[in-house]
Design an enzyme around this catalytic site. Sequence first.
Site, PDB file in Angstrom:
ATOM      1  N   GLU A 427      20.465  52.166 -30.816  1.00 52.50           N
ATOM      2  CA  GLU A 427      21.439  53.264 -30.849  1.00 52.50           C
ATOM      3  C   GLU A 427      21.876  53.648 -32.255  1.00 52.50           C
ATOM      4  O   GLU A 427      22.925  54.272 -32.417  1.00 52.50           O
ATOM      5  CB  GLU A 427      22.665  52.926 -29.974  1.00 52.50           C
ATOM      6  CG  GLU A 427      22.307  52.795 -28.507  1.00 52.50           C
ATOM      7  CD  GLU A 427      23.495  52.644 -27.566  1.00 52.50           C
ATOM      8  OE1 GLU A 427      24.596  52.337 -28.054  1.00 52.50           O
ATOM      9  OE2 GLU A 427      23.309  52.828 -26.354  1.00 52.50           O
TER      10      GLU A 427
HETATM   11  C1  BMA Z   1      24.845  50.059 -25.294  1.00 52.08           C
HETATM   12  C2  BMA Z   1      24.204  48.770 -25.647  1.00 52.08           C
HETATM   13  C3  BMA Z   1      25.193  47.750 -26.063  1.00 52.08           C
HETATM   14  C4  BMA Z   1      26.420  47.817 -25.226  1.00 52.08           C
HETATM   15  C5  BMA Z   1      26.153  48.591 -23.975  1.00 52.08           C
HETATM   16  C6  BMA Z   1      27.356  48.711 -23.086  1.00 52.08           C
HETATM   17  O1  BMA Z   1      25.483  50.632 -26.369  1.00 52.08           O
HETATM   18  O2  BMA Z   1      23.195  48.986 -26.565  1.00 52.08           O
HETATM   19  O3  BMA Z   1      25.505  47.887 -27.416  1.00 52.08           O
HETATM   20  O4  BMA Z   1      26.880  46.574 -24.960  1.00 52.08           O
HETATM   21  O5  BMA Z   1      25.720  49.868 -24.269  1.00 52.08           O
HETATM   22  O6  BMA Z   1      28.374  49.464 -23.690  1.00 52.08           O
END
Ligand code: BMA
Length: 817
Positions: A427
């Site tokens: 991300e």
């Molecule tokens: C995304 C994942 C994690 C996180 C999850 C839940 O951002 O890559 O970083 O724990 O969502 O929020």
Amino acid sequence: MISKDLHAGWTVRAVGGDVPAVVAGRALPATVPGTVHVDLLATGELPDPYLGVHESDWAWFHRSAWRYETDLAEPAAEPGERVDLVFEGLDTVATVTIDGTEVASTRNMHRTYRIDVRELLTGANRLTVRFDSALEHAEKVEAQLGRRPRAYPHPVNAVRKMACSFGWDWGPDLQTAGIWRPVRVQRWRTARLAAVRPLASLDGSTGRLAVHVDVERSGLEEAGELLVEARLPALGVAGTVRLAPGATAAVVLLEVPGAPVWWPVGYGEQPLVDLQVHLSAGDRDLDSRALRTAFRSVAIDTAPDEHGSRFTLLVNGVPVFVRGVNWIPEDHLLTRLTRDDYAAALDRALGANVNLLRVWGGGVFESDDFYDLADEKGLLVWQDFLLACAAYAEEEPLRSEFLAEVRDNVVRLSPHPSLVVWNGGNENVWGHEDWGWKEDLAGATWGAGYYDELFPSLLAELDPSRPYSPGSPANPGVPASELHPNDPDHGTHHQWEVWNREDYTHHLDAVPRFCSEFGWQAPPTWATLTRALAPEDLRKDSPAFLLHQKAEDGNGKLDRGLAHHFEVPQDFADWHWATQLNQARATSFAVEHLRSWSPRTMGSVLWQINDCWPVTSWSVVDGDGRLKPAWYALRAAHAPRLVTLQPREGRLRLVLVNDTAQEWVADALVRRVDASGEVLASEWIGVRVAARGTAVQAVPVLDGALGGTDLFVADVGGLRSVFSPVEDKDLPVAADALEADARAVEGGYEVRVRARSLARDVAVLADRVAPDAEVDDMLVTLLPGEEHVFRVNSRAAVDPAEFTGPLVLRTSAVVSA
Ligand code: BMA
């Protein structure tokens, strides 16, 4: 080469910070490999940070310093002999000294370190490793390089330490320190194998193995020609390469006609091949390495098509629908994990019909055991590089750390056939595009140079055998300026809107090509929750419950998500079941939607399979390894053959997904029933689904289903799908739909249930009766007159009647009263 573990005789003591009186001034026995947290817990004098509110009691640790010490009884080096101290992992800001002389200073837990100590050895040295606060180090680096956007309070992006070590939206903030991976002394002469990197491929039926070997010469003696030999003993194949004086790199090419071919689970066998590599000089054996690899090829098809651009994993040329899960560290205190723990965790993934684990970038490059087991079980592995939810400076002192850690780990993991994707990070490309980073950065570096240049160029050099994606989500090959990195029609996609703002039914709004994250929260199982929380803390708003719910507005989202479908129960035990059921429903809904669109969609990677402590999270297996109801939902939604009822263009359709190598020919019974389960209409139809195919079938009895108030039940060869256009809260199903009895049987109990009227999602929450109890099935829907027998495995001696009590035997009528 003589290699010796240096794991005995260590002590550790606090040498800085405001440490609790019980540990101040004490030299404690230290487990190596290990971390200080684990040694401190072993004293029994500090509270378990996983329980109650004790996580907060450990905050002092973040600004403390520790010194490990042991005797190094290594004889002095002989002429021409090298003696190296090899650390496979130091967490994180460490200074290594021998008799007070500094020999290394490190700042990266993801790297290995080799230190030439020959000149210091006397036969009776004192070896110390001091760990300073990683947090304070990160704060300094951040001050030096400038603050860059990050999703969490601590400057996790300014030090090369597991990002979730500093807390995450499912993880505790426990910033470990210690000698976390093996440490060895190695004595050697002339030359050693510095890196062995076997890259396997498959060309028709011929397997090729390019064994890349880097050699380090001792620099202490005139070394002439060296010989590298690589052998596959079981296949009777061997090759040698001579290294001219001074040369340090060689490639031995091995060719195996009719090679045994490695396949992921569900596609074939997993034949593994032992590889032996020897280094010699004349008649002197210098070094050797025993590895295990396999023959297979892997690629990702990202070609444009009428929907956008694909993201289809090809193993041995065959498209594989990815039934995946995201993997986080299985225990926040990583060094406690054993091979058996990994085996059990991977078996829980396999049990849920998973074929791929994505090792997420906020964690670690996992232990060798993890990848060995994945190779054996046919579980594919997608490996993120370790960058998550933050902008990363591309300047020193960080840049060379990234370079070194990627080098080390690409080499280490190169033999594993399970490893099929290298991914730039989690991300970060998306965050840069959408989370306001561009403004905050004001032109500062943020990581693009890593994702677009450094990582691809390192992989071109070290491992061109595997595909690379610059991030998740991302569109490989297309700059983010041209195409939004989270565009569902291209590349990989993260679907978080449904959890954060909408409702899980909004999965229907898009047909992503490959959904590499989506998920829904629920608390851990009752047995795990009550191990972690005292009885008086079993409330949604207790400080202890809230400390074990890290997501932003987590409980709010749970309740709003629940309210779309169910009355939100007031009683905590009922709320606990309702949230678990809602997570299970959300899981089936998403996975069935994604699979029903194959081959347009070719991947579903659930966030997340596991937890690293007891917590409310998106996991389907909780922190104690217990299966949440959503695990059973995932198993059913991932079944190689799936029956599902899906809306298509305003109508309900029967969709059959056949992820097997055989054609599926069966008869489907589709029925319309009312809320009591009485059958109002029914129809048999013959279905035929090609191998690895999907069939979308119109069935007249489903006409008008979407606007109506009746339920629909489709049965095909023992598989059942249920669709209700009406939410459970508006569906007058009976709360007393079941008759049940239970009895003790060999190894556990049997719970027999019979439906008087429609009973949806019948579950026996057996862990409420005995913490070791595990049930074979869950979320079974029964029509009036139907029976089901649940098998409960447990060693506990309990009254069988407990398994049919109102808090244990549950249905979609979520209130127990
Ligand atoms: C995304 C994942 C994690 C996180 C999850 C839940 O951002 O890559 O970083 O724990 O969502 O929020």
